[in-house]
Design a protein around this motif. Structure first.
Motif, PDB file in Angstrom:
ATOM      1  N   LEU A   1       0.824  -1.206   0.000  1.00 17.59           N
ATOM      2  CA  LEU A   1       0.000   0.000   0.000  1.00 17.59           C
ATOM      3  C   LEU A   1       0.858   1.256   0.000  1.00 17.59           C
ATOM      4  CD1 LEU A   1      -2.828  -0.989   2.519  1.00 17.59           C
ATOM      5  CD2 LEU A   1      -3.060  -0.584   0.053  1.00 17.59           C
ATOM      6  N   GLU A   2       1.973   1.181   0.763  1.00 18.93           N
ATOM      7  CA  GLU A   2       2.881   2.325   0.813  1.00 18.93           C
ATOM      8  C   GLU A   2       3.452   2.613  -0.568  1.00 18.93           C
ATOM      9  OE1 GLU A   2       4.872   5.521   2.009  1.00 18.93           O
ATOM     10  OE2 GLU A   2       3.569   4.359   3.338  1.00 18.93           O
ATOM     11  N   GLN A   3       3.865   1.543  -1.245  1.00 19.76           N
ATOM     12  CA  GLN A   3       4.398   1.718  -2.591  1.00 19.76           C
ATOM     13  C   GLN A   3       3.321   2.235  -3.536  1.00 19.76           C
ATOM     14  OE1 GLN A   3       6.094  -2.063  -3.687  1.00 19.76           O
ATOM     15  NE2 GLN A   3       7.714  -1.979  -2.116  1.00 19.76           N
ATOM     16  N   SER A   4       2.091   1.727  -3.367  1.00 23.46           N
ATOM     17  CA  SER A   4       0.987   2.190  -4.206  1.00 23.46           C
ATOM     18  C   SER A   4       0.697   3.670  -3.955  1.00 23.46           C
ATOM     19  CB  SER A   4      -0.273   1.363  -3.924  1.00 23.46           C
ATOM     20  OG  SER A   4      -0.090   0.021  -4.294  1.00 23.46           O
ATOM     21  N   PHE A   5       0.782   4.054  -2.673  1.00 25.68           N
ATOM     22  CA  PHE A   5       0.519   5.464  -2.334  1.00 25.68           C
ATOM     23  C   PHE A   5       1.562   6.372  -2.975  1.00 25.68           C
ATOM     24  CE2 PHE A   5       0.792   9.229   0.370  1.00 25.68           C
ATOM     25  CZ  PHE A   5      -0.540   9.597   0.463  1.00 25.68           C
ATOM     26  N   SER A   6       2.828   5.989  -2.852  1.00 23.21           N
ATOM     27  CA  SER A   6       3.898   6.797  -3.451  1.00 23.21           C
ATOM     28  C   SER A   6       3.732   6.869  -4.963  1.00 23.21           C
ATOM     29  CB  SER A   6       5.265   6.199  -3.096  1.00 23.21           C
ATOM     30  OG  SER A   6       5.461   6.204  -1.698  1.00 23.21           O
TER      31      SER A   6
ATOM     32  N   LEU B   1      -6.637   5.639  -1.695  1.00 20.49           N
ATOM     33  CA  LEU B   1      -5.525   5.197  -0.852  1.00 20.49           C
ATOM     34  C   LEU B   1      -5.436   6.054   0.415  1.00 20.49           C
ATOM     35  CD1 LEU B   1      -2.797   4.511  -3.553  1.00 20.49           C
ATOM     36  CD2 LEU B   1      -3.914   2.817  -2.083  1.00 20.49           C
ATOM     37  N   ALA B   2      -5.727   7.340   0.281  1.00 19.93           N
ATOM     38  CA  ALA B   2      -5.728   8.211   1.462  1.00 19.93           C
ATOM     39  C   ALA B   2      -6.757   7.724   2.466  1.00 19.93           C
ATOM     40  CB  ALA B   2      -6.031   9.646   1.041  1.00 19.93           C
ATOM     41  N   ASP B   3      -7.902   7.231   1.943  1.00 16.90           N
ATOM     42  CA  ASP B   3      -8.938   6.695   2.816  1.00 16.90           C
ATOM     43  C   ASP B   3      -8.475   5.391   3.465  1.00 16.90           C
ATOM     44  OD1 ASP B   3     -11.306   6.290   4.114  1.00 16.90           O
ATOM     45  OD2 ASP B   3     -12.445   5.711   2.338  1.00 16.90           O
ATOM     46  N   SER B   4      -7.882   4.502   2.671  1.00 24.06           N
ATOM     47  CA  SER B   4      -7.446   3.207   3.183  1.00 24.06           C
ATOM     48  C   SER B   4      -6.339   3.364   4.212  1.00 24.06           C
ATOM     49  CB  SER B   4      -6.950   2.322   2.030  1.00 24.06           C
ATOM     50  OG  SER B   4      -7.977   2.104   1.085  1.00 24.06           O
ATOM     51  N   LEU B   5      -5.410   4.249   3.957  1.00 23.93           N
ATOM     52  CA  LEU B   5      -4.253   4.425   4.833  1.00 23.93           C
ATOM     53  C   LEU B   5      -4.454   5.517   5.879  1.00 23.93           C
ATOM     54  CD1 LEU B   5      -1.468   4.266   2.089  1.00 23.93           C
ATOM     55  CD2 LEU B   5      -2.031   2.485   3.761  1.00 23.93           C
ATOM     56  N   GLN B   6      -5.612   6.192   5.798  1.00 21.33           N
ATOM     57  CA  GLN B   6      -5.887   7.306   6.719  1.00 21.33           C
ATOM     58  C   GLN B   6      -4.752   8.341   6.680  1.00 21.33           C
ATOM     59  OE1 GLN B   6      -8.879   7.800   8.853  1.00 21.33           O
ATOM     60  NE2 GLN B   6      -9.376   6.582   7.035  1.00 21.33           N
TER      61      GLN B   6
END
Length: 377
Positions: free
Chosen positions: A32-37, A59-64
């Motif tokens: 998820l971190e890689q996806s966010f970046s 992703l902002a929602d998923s990762l808060q």
């Protein structure tokens, strides 16, 4: 022993499962971190891509992690974009902030103010900003926002509307009449013929005791007036200078203009007498008032009033000027047929300068005419 071994084996299996779970979670988190970046890079390279923004917001929602996406919006908003892309970014940014920070006026203000800096003509954004700040009762920030947009707005019609709204915000909402009158003054520059607006400014300036600005306003109005209206307004300026500003020098300058336009104007001359009588005023200023007053009273054939002004002058001028005024007062009294009063003035000349032959001659002739040789003696 067998029981302990079996328990140990069971614990080992559970530990292995937990490790595997943690490993899976870490792997998912890393993914998820890689996806966010990657999603951040995607919107930075293609800010016009709706899909890229949708993915980043998911992703902002998923990762808060809304704060990081909010920062990305602020950064990308400041870059140069085609108008259609820019406007869509405005809408998306405001929508995102509203969803995540709608109850945080500081956060909402930050993005809305940023957009207005980029595009002062984004009316809907400014309207939203004023609502946010009004609900939060952040009056200073609200008025500062009006100041900024008004300064950047070039369209005269919109500028007038903004100023009108700012007046209402300052006077009605914020309870700041001093700011309201500043906006009214800006309106008046755009509408110099608006008499109702001028009257509102006058009332507020008087209430706030901003006398200097009130005088400045009246002087601006004089340009568009004529005849008796000019006279009346100049007299109001003089009264304000004397009574409220305690500035007789400025009053004297205005009286000079007034009496040049309307020689001998009665109320203006009365004001000159007031200036002449100010005991702690500079001698030069009082002499200017005397000269102007004497000339105007002579011009409208008021010899008694001119004489009275000269006699006031005798009391405050230096010794050399006093002799001249005493002689003048004596001659004026003679012309008015008041021989005894004239003799007092010429006698005062002789007391200061016994060798003055002209004063002695005048005294002798006046004594003969009035049959007051006793006064001469």
């Amino acid at each position: 022993s067998g029981g302990r071994h079996s328990l140990s084996k069971s614990n080992g299996e559970n530990g292995k499962q937990m490790d595997e779970k943690r490993e899976t979670e870490n792997s998912t988190s890393d993914g998820l971190e890689q996806s966010f970046s990657a999603a951040v890079r995607a919107v930075q390279s293609s800010p016009d891509s709706e899909e890229a923004w949708d993915h980043l917001e998911e992703l902002a929602d998923s990762l808060q992690r809304p704060d990081e996406v909010a920062a990305v919006y602020r950064d990308i908003l400041g870059k140069d974009h085609p108008e259609n892309v820019r406007n869509r970014l405005f809408e998306r940014a405001v929508g995102f902030y509203d969803e995540w920070f709608g109850d945080n006026p500081d956060q909402m203000t930050s993005v809305l103010s940023r957009i207005i800096e980029i595009d002062p003509d984004a009316d809907w954004v400014f309207d939203r900003l004023t609502v946010v700040l009004t609900v939060a009762e952040q009056w200073d920030t609200l008025l500062a926002a009006y100041d900024k947009v008004i300064a950047l707005t070039r369209d005269e019609t919109r500028r007038k509307q903004l100023l009108d709204d700012a007046v209402n915000a300052a006077r009605t909402l914020a309870g700041k009449p001093d700011r309201a009158v500043d906006y009214l003054r800006q309106q008046y520059i755009l509408e110099p013929d608006n008499s109702q607006l001028a009257a509102s400014i006058e009332r507020l300036l008087e209430r706030l005791e901003r006398w200097g600005e009130l005088v400045a306003l009246w002087r601006e109005q004089i340009v568009s007036l004529s005849g008796d209206d000019v006279r009346k307004l100049r007299l109001r300026i003089v009264s304000c200078c004397l009574d409220s500003l305690a500035d007789p020098q400025e009053a004297l300058r205005e009286l000079g203009v007034l009496l040049e336009e309307t020689p001998g104007e009665e109320e203006g001359c009365k004001h000159l007498e007031t200036v002449l009588a100010i005991e702690d005023a500079p001698v030069e200023m009082r002499l200017d008032a005397l000269n102007l007053l004497r000339a105007n009273y002579d011009g409208v054939a008021k010899p008694e009033a001119a004489l009275a002004a000269v006699e006031v002058g005798i009391g405050f001028v230096d010794s050399s000027s006093r002799l001249a005024l005493l002689r003048e007062a004596g001659m004026r009294c003679t012309a008015l047929g008041n021989e005894e009063r004239a003799m007092e003035h010429f006698a005062a000349v002789l007391l200061r300068m016994p060798s003055d032959m002209e004063a002695r001659k005048q005294l002798r002739q006046l004594a003969a005419k009035s049959k007051r040789r006793d006064l001469q003696a």
